[in-house]
Design a protein around this motif. Structure first.
Motif, PDB file in Angstrom:
ATOM      1  N   LYS A 146     -21.115 -46.561  59.564  1.00  0.00           N
ATOM      2  CA  LYS A 146     -19.952 -45.789  59.146  1.00  0.00           C
ATOM      3  C   LYS A 146     -19.604 -46.007  57.674  1.00  0.00           C
ATOM      4  O   LYS A 146     -19.343 -45.050  56.939  1.00  0.00           O
ATOM      5  CB  LYS A 146     -18.741 -46.152  60.009  1.00  0.00           C
ATOM      6  N   SER A 147     -19.594 -47.252  57.241  1.00  0.00           N
ATOM      7  CA  SER A 147     -19.067 -47.564  55.911  1.00  0.00           C
ATOM      8  C   SER A 147     -20.122 -47.830  54.839  1.00  0.00           C
ATOM      9  O   SER A 147     -19.808 -47.784  53.652  1.00  0.00           O
ATOM     10  CB  SER A 147     -18.155 -48.792  56.006  1.00  0.00           C
ATOM     11  N   LYS A 166     -22.301 -50.532  63.905  1.00  0.00           N
ATOM     12  CA  LYS A 166     -21.377 -49.396  63.792  1.00  0.00           C
ATOM     13  C   LYS A 166     -20.671 -49.402  62.440  1.00  0.00           C
ATOM     14  O   LYS A 166     -20.516 -48.354  61.807  1.00  0.00           O
ATOM     15  CB  LYS A 166     -20.343 -49.432  64.925  1.00  0.00           C
TER      16      LYS A 166
END
Length: 109
Positions: free
Chosen positions: A83-84, A79
């Motif tokens: 996301k990053s 995750k």
């Protein structure tokens, strides 16, 4: 060959973060070979043993992500990467060695 952090995660960490076909593609490129399923663990172990600079740099990046986020949980890491770091890429190198792989056993050429 460039790969994303998420794709590289599989060969850096050993946990499958992408399709198995991606693992074949990366290892076949790195070793200029055409591995069979039972040879993948040996190829991954050999990559870790040889630990070329480009690979150790990839390991350092993933370890920084783990340390910064205080987790080694697979689901959480994926995750965080999604996301990053969705576009974070590495250039894979080649390993030209005097070794070949046969039936999962490394044999000197």
């Amino acid at each position: 060959m460039k790969v994303t952090l998420k794709k590289a995660f599989s060969i850096i960490d050993g946990r499958l973060s992408t399709e198995i076909g991606d693992v074949y593609e990366m290892l076949n490129y790195i070793f200029d070979d055409n591995f069979m399923t039972h040879q993948l663990p040996t190829a991954m172990n050999r990559l870790k043993e040889l630990n070329p600079n480009w690979f150790s740099g990839m390991v350092d990046v993933l370890n920084d992500v783990k340390k910064t986020n205080n987790t080694n949980d697979f689901g959480e890491l994926i995750k965080i990467i999604d996301k990053s770091f969705p576009a974070y890429e590495f250039q894979l190198g080649k390993i030209s060695s005097e070794f070949s792989f046969f039936d999962g056993i490394i044999k000197q050429k």
